[in-house]
Design a protein around this motif. Structure first.
Motif, mmCIF file in Angstrom:
data_model
loop_
_atom_site.group_PDB
_atom_site.id
_atom_site.type_symbol
_atom_site.label_atom_id
_atom_site.label_comp_id
_atom_site.label_asym_id
_atom_site.label_seq_id
_atom_site.Cartn_x
_atom_site.Cartn_y
_atom_site.Cartn_z
ATOM 1 N N GLY B 32 24.841 28.641 48.862
ATOM 2 C CA GLY B 32 25.450 29.203 47.576
ATOM 3 C C GLY B 32 26.743 29.927 47.914
ATOM 4 O O GLY B 32 27.075 30.505 49.018
ATOM 5 N N ASP B 33 27.578 30.060 46.828
ATOM 6 C CA ASP B 33 28.787 30.682 46.923
ATOM 7 C C ASP B 33 28.823 32.066 46.315
ATOM 8 O O ASP B 33 28.303 32.219 45.143
ATOM 9 C CB ASP B 33 29.851 29.588 46.060
ATOM 10 C CG ASP B 33 31.256 30.182 46.213
ATOM 11 O OD1 ASP B 33 31.488 31.223 46.860
ATOM 12 O OD2 ASP B 33 32.167 29.706 45.398
ATOM 13 N N ALA B 36 30.814 32.144 43.075
ATOM 14 C CA ALA B 36 30.010 31.463 41.859
ATOM 15 C C ALA B 36 29.079 32.403 41.263
ATOM 16 O O ALA B 36 28.643 32.558 40.253
ATOM 17 C CB ALA B 36 29.666 30.272 42.158
ATOM 18 N N GLN B 37 28.280 32.913 42.320
ATOM 19 C CA GLN B 37 27.020 33.896 42.014
ATOM 20 C C GLN B 37 27.587 35.033 41.377
ATOM 21 O O GLN B 37 27.016 35.528 40.225
ATOM 22 C CB GLN B 37 26.408 34.151 43.317
ATOM 23 C CG GLN B 37 24.956 34.537 43.247
ATOM 24 C CD GLN B 37 24.215 33.187 42.965
ATOM 25 O OE1 GLN B 37 24.583 32.013 43.771
ATOM 26 N NE2 GLN B 37 23.070 32.981 42.165
ATOM 27 N N LEU B 38 28.793 35.483 41.524
ATOM 28 C CA LEU B 38 29.272 36.780 40.963
ATOM 29 C C LEU B 38 29.513 36.447 39.507
ATOM 30 O O LEU B 38 29.308 37.341 38.610
ATOM 31 C CB LEU B 38 30.366 37.226 41.720
ATOM 32 C CG LEU B 38 30.134 38.359 42.791
ATOM 33 C CD1 LEU B 38 31.289 38.704 43.520
ATOM 34 C CD2 LEU B 38 29.071 39.396 42.585
ATOM 35 N N LEU B 39 30.490 35.394 39.298
ATOM 36 C CA LEU B 39 30.929 35.251 37.989
ATOM 37 C C LEU B 39 30.115 34.496 37.141
ATOM 38 O O LEU B 39 30.276 34.203 35.957
ATOM 39 C CB LEU B 39 32.300 34.493 38.296
ATOM 40 C CG LEU B 39 33.294 34.990 38.946
ATOM 41 C CD1 LEU B 39 34.758 34.252 39.281
ATOM 42 C CD2 LEU B 39 33.785 36.374 38.121
ATOM 43 N N GLN B 41 27.323 31.299 35.708
ATOM 44 C CA GLN B 41 27.470 29.699 35.332
ATOM 45 C C GLN B 41 28.851 29.589 34.356
ATOM 46 O O GLN B 41 29.313 28.483 34.549
ATOM 47 C CB GLN B 41 26.148 29.293 34.419
ATOM 48 C CG GLN B 41 26.014 28.131 34.584
ATOM 49 C CD GLN B 41 24.534 28.089 33.667
ATOM 50 O OE1 GLN B 41 23.829 28.856 33.680
ATOM 51 N NE2 GLN B 41 24.527 27.035 33.070
ATOM 52 N N ASP B 42 29.240 30.418 34.093
ATOM 53 C CA ASP B 42 30.371 30.218 33.084
ATOM 54 C C ASP B 42 31.746 30.311 33.481
ATOM 55 O O ASP B 42 32.779 30.226 32.886
ATOM 56 C CB ASP B 42 30.444 31.344 31.882
ATOM 57 C CG ASP B 42 29.236 31.306 31.090
ATOM 58 O OD1 ASP B 42 28.338 30.246 31.186
ATOM 59 O OD2 ASP B 42 28.699 32.193 30.207
ATOM 60 N N SER B 275 19.637 37.349 45.915
ATOM 61 C CA SER B 275 19.809 36.736 45.103
ATOM 62 C C SER B 275 21.254 36.826 44.400
ATOM 63 O O SER B 275 21.882 35.695 43.843
ATOM 64 C CB SER B 275 18.821 36.712 43.731
ATOM 65 O OG SER B 275 19.056 37.941 43.200
ATOM 66 N N THR B 276 21.965 37.740 44.238
ATOM 67 C CA THR B 276 23.311 37.884 44.104
ATOM 68 C C THR B 276 24.388 37.684 45.254
ATOM 69 O O THR B 276 25.562 37.902 45.051
ATOM 70 C CB THR B 276 23.548 39.139 43.460
ATOM 71 O OG1 THR B 276 23.251 40.381 44.312
ATOM 72 C CG2 THR B 276 22.852 39.603 42.290
ATOM 73 N N ARG B 277 23.740 37.365 46.403
ATOM 74 C CA ARG B 277 24.610 36.881 47.546
ATOM 75 C C ARG B 277 25.293 38.207 47.972
ATOM 76 O O ARG B 277 26.874 37.857 48.195
ATOM 77 C CB ARG B 277 25.828 35.857 47.190
ATOM 78 C CG ARG B 277 24.981 34.199 47.041
ATOM 79 C CD ARG B 277 24.336 33.961 48.428
ATOM 80 N NE ARG B 277 23.795 32.623 48.247
ATOM 81 C CZ ARG B 277 22.450 32.606 47.710
ATOM 82 N NH1 ARG B 277 21.890 33.656 47.240
ATOM 83 N NH2 ARG B 277 21.900 31.265 47.255
#
Lengths: 517, 351
Positions: B32-33, B36-39, B41-42, B275-277
């Motif tokens: 997982g990135d 990507a996790q922070l921003l 799915q959008d 879960s939020t990396r």
């Protein structure tokens, strides 16, 4: 100290078991939940408590942001226009709007006399500032893409705002209904994430990212004061903990929570709590990656469609709480929806597979616990296509990397969206060539042309016909299957009256409590 | 003695460093990135690139490791990728919340379990013993999330005595947390007690079978006094390491229990960070947990040294070339049960 049993499955079984024992029944009866939430008179002066999953500790009250604390937005802000139940654009802060002949300039008349919570009057300059903020690349707003066609904006006078577009768009007002488009005061971008100053029915009292917060009624709201005095929001990340909070009467409503069937049974069967449906709120999809070796052949995709019966997916996976999709992504309640005939014929699918030399086609279908119905849908789908000789191995992967590792990377998976996007945005975002949301990577020039033609068409009737042709094209050639639209099963206290939600709209004005606690 | 303590301390520090090393690289290997996790799915690809650069994820992994270790030594664990707040403050406040459930659980749990274990040993084979043993086995075999769910069902939903979850979140005050801490604490006591009870029981049974216990009994010392004055203090010794492991497990934050109760402690913070990396938070929690393990073990070892003179003297004699005494090597404290020759042929040594 780890345990081999999956916790969620166990909990569902445990609570579900308790409910079944209570009913003294053997075998699970079909799931029955009320069609509508209770209506009736509410007591004045009540405070409602809503439990929600937090986006993350970085969440903010800035509506333009990708990490907005979604539940607060509808309570504290307004948009220029919003969507009604059928997907039509209706007034919010703007009372009327019109375009020039080729739909490149749109002018909106704002409601006079509206005030922000800090007392400043709402003017066209605030609206101009709001959209400037959304379009600012530094904001990173998900709505910046769809609104990129806005060339410039003019605050013509205090209550008139004009959008000048680079390309004609007859559906432009519908782009302003997205929940990122809530109007904020001019020059407030720096602190709006904490202050939450809007024009909405509630005023922000306190807010903490991923924590608790409170809003109180706006006595000065232009559409009348809300029934409730205040709403308290609590963040509870774990779904079973959220359900426990409801069952223990610590909260009155669970937002953004689609209960799985076993849990819905418990909530509906427990004293003091019930379940309400948000009709067709969950749009389930099975994207077949059109760029993959498996699904690049349109015949293969056709065989996948012919091989399964959406009615059976609905009956088994969702226990009937929803509507069969027949691979048309437009939910039936929308005005632009058209019924597209699509056969269910596993024998024909089998013949097609033979024709392309894939009689014993076998691949994986990915699913995860990201959404409670994914695995049930994957199982039901895989079971049915077997009749046509297609073998799908159900592969369950971790929920937290599902949308970063599997989505748009693996040939076949189960995915979903919330319904409530206007027709133009739905088709353009999820099906247009190259769109960042095009989850099946489908590309059809004829479809793209149709969308462009529709945008340029200012005649309502012929434009609608184009959107309906686009739906037929998706059903015939598309790569994103729509097996079912699921009702969202919302857990709430029996004390809640006049709960109403559809798409991204929540009625904060009339919701109330039957009695004070 | 001092030398022994110093050696233990040095081992502790090395353990911590190794933990830091492995934690850092294990976290890097997580799928997982972060961006990507922070921003979400959008996010657009450009926004993702900008975010990666802002987080320094484009730098080499060794550079980041060195930076991180240098900060960690000074107690600075950087800023959270998610909230932008300093990591240390958030982790300490979550740790303080965990203490609210862990400390009562430790005090009641350890004391109660030791007492129950000795009782069971004294009543060996009788109804009290069987009851305690069966309950301990049950507590040991039922996963803690089941215990938690059953407790919520009974004491929060059917009989609304306690709150089912903490709704206020990380900013909850002590007054708000205290009533909500009772069910988690009880859950922890139940899942922890079994191990200590069982160890204490076998240890005390062995103690009762020793020659000095038999001699005291024959001399006419009351059985009660034999048990509490002569047998119990020695019998506690091998139970200490087990208790210390459990204490560390509690303080390290019990992920599942905190998640079920939405309790804003270290375990829940860890779950959210996974879960939020949120890598800096995750690393800080791992180091803090390792620190707690090292300290808890150190305390257990030192307590054992104080109680058992043989452990203090052994080191000196071994260097003198003596053969190990029957008291056992220093590793003895890590063994769950002591080696004790049975003084009475009718009582087998229970392992």
């Amino acid at each position: 100290m780890t345990h081999p049993i999956d916790r969620r499955i166990f909990l569902a079984g445990l609570v579900g078991g308790a409910a079944t024992v209570g009913l003294a029944a053997c075998g699970a009866p079909p799931l029955t939940v009320p069609e509508r939430a209770a209506t009736g008179a509410a007591v004045p002066g009540a405070t409602m408590r809503i439990a929600r999953p937090a986006a993350s500790a970085a969440e903010t009250l800035d509506p333009a942001s990708a990490l907005s604390a979604y539940e607060y937005l509808g309570a504290i802000y307004n948009r220029v226009v919003r969507l009604d139940r059928n997907g039509e654009t209706v007034p919010d802060l703007a009372t009327e709007w019109s375009s020039n002949a080729d739909a490149t300039t749109w002018t909106f008349q704002l409601r006079p006399g509206v005030r922000f919570h800090d007392g400043r009057p709402l003017t066209a300059r605030d609206v101009r500032y709001t959209f400037g903020h959304i379009l600012d690349p530094d904001t990173g707003s998900p709505q910046a893409g769809p609104l990129a066609l806005v060339d410039s904006m003019d605050a013509v006078d205090a209550t008139t705002i004009r959008f000048n577009l680079s390309t004609p768009n007859a559906e432009f007002p519908s782009l302003l209904t997205a929940y990122q488009c809530y109007v904020i005061p001019e020059d407030s971008a720096g602190e709006i994430g904490r202050t939450g100053i809007g024009t909405g029915p509630f005023v922000l009292e306190s807010y903490e990212p991923a924590g608790a917060g409170k809003v109180r009624a706006n006595e000065d709201y232009f559409d009348g004061r809300p029934v409730l005095d205040a709403i308290e929001f609590f963040s509870i990340q774990d779904t079973s903990a959220r359900v426990n909070a409801l069952l223990a009467r610590q909260v009155d409503l669970l937002s953004q929570t689609n209960l799985d069937n076993a849990t819905a049974r418990v909530v509906a069967g427990s004293p003091g709590t019930t379940v309400a449906r948000v009709e067709n709120a969950q749009w389930y999809t099975i994207p077949m990656l059109a760029t993959s070796e498996e699904f690049s052949d349109p015949k293969m995709r056709e065989a996948m469609k012919l091989a399964y019966d959406p009615r059976r997916v609905l009956a088994t996976a969702l226990q009937g709480t929803g509507t069969p999709g027949w691979d048309n992504p437009v939910p039936p309640q929308m005005a632009a929806f058209t019924e597209v005939e699509r056969e269910y014929d596993p024998d024909k699918a089998r013949a097609l597979l033979k024709e392309i030399g894939r009689e014993d086609f076998r691949t994986k279908i990915y699913t995860s616990a990201y959404e409670p119905n994914f695995t049930a849908i994957a199982t039901s789908f895989a079971h049915q296509v077997r009749e046509a000789g297609i073998r799908l191995d159900i592969t369950n992967v971790s929920a937290d990397s599902y949308y970063t590792q599997i989505w748009m990377a693996q040939p076949l998976m189960v995915s979903y969206w919330f319904t409530g996007r206007p027709i133009d945005q739905l088709l353009n975002q999820v099906f247009r060539t190259g769109s960042s949301y095009n989850e099946s990577a489908w590309s059809n020039p004829q479809f793209d042309d149709l969308l462009d033609a529709a945008r340029a068409d200012t005649n309502d009737a012929t434009r609608l016909a184009k959107y309906q042709d686009a739906q037929r094209l998706i059903v015939a050639d598309g790569a994103d299957l729509t097996p079912v639209f699921g009702d969202r099963l919302v857990g709430l206290s029996t004390n809640v009256v006049n709960y109403d939600e559809y798409g991204f709209e929540f009625d904060y004005l009339t919701i109330g409590l039957r009695e004070e606690r | 003695m001092t030398r022994l303590v110093l050696t233990r301390l040095a081992t502790g520090i090395i353990t911590l460093f190794l933990t830091a090393f492995f934690v850092f690289f294990a976290v890097q290997a997580l799928p997982g990135d972060v961006a990507a996790q922070l921003l979400g799915q959008d996010a657009t690809p450009e926004a993702l690139e900008a975010m990666r650069a802002r987080l320094g994820l484009d730098q080499g992994v060794w550079v980041r490791f060195a930076d991180w270790i240098a900060g960690a030594v000074r107690g600075d664990f950087g800023t959270s990728l998610v909230s932008g707040e300093p990591v240390a403050a958030g982790v300490w406040s979550a740790f303080a919340n965990t203490l609210i459930i862990a400390l009562p659980a430790i005090i009641v749990g350890v004391a109660g379990s030791i007492w129950l274990g000795i009782r069971a040993a004294a009543r060996r084979g009788r109804a009290t013993d069987s009851t305690i043993s069966v309950l301990a086995l049950l507590g040991m075999s039922i996963p803690e999330f089941v215990v938690a769910t059953v407790l919520v069902l009974l004491l929060a939903i059917l009989l609304p005595i306690f709150p089912a979850v903490v709704v206020q979140g990380p900013s909850a005050s002590f007054g708000e947390l205290a009533p909500a801490a009772i069910l988690p604490a009880v859950t922890l006591i139940i899942s922890m007690a079994a191990y200590i009870i069982r160890a204490m029981r076998s240890s005390a049974i062995d103690g009762l079978a020793t020659e000095y216990a038999t001699l005291s009994t024959l001399k006419g010392v009351p059985r009660r006094r034999v048990l509490w004055r002569h047998v119990a203090p020695t019998a506690v010794l091998p139970v200490l390491p087990i208790a210390s492991i459990n204490v560390a497990w509690l303080l390290g934050g019990v992920v599942v229990v905190e998640s079920v109760f939405n309790y804003p402690g270290l375990g829940k913070l860890m779950l959210d960070s996974v879960s939020t990396r949120d890598l800096p938070v995750l690393q800080a929690i791992a180091i803090l947990s390792a620190l707690v393990y090292v300290v808890a073990n150190l305390i257990a070892d030192l307590t054992a040294l104080t109680v058992d003179p043989r452990l203090r003297t052994y080191g000196r004699r071994a260097r003198g070339g003596d053969t190990p005494t029957p008291g056992g090597p220093p590793g003895h404290v890590d063994a769950p049960t002591p080696h004790a020759p049975s003084g009475r042929p009718d009582q087998e040594v229970t392992a």
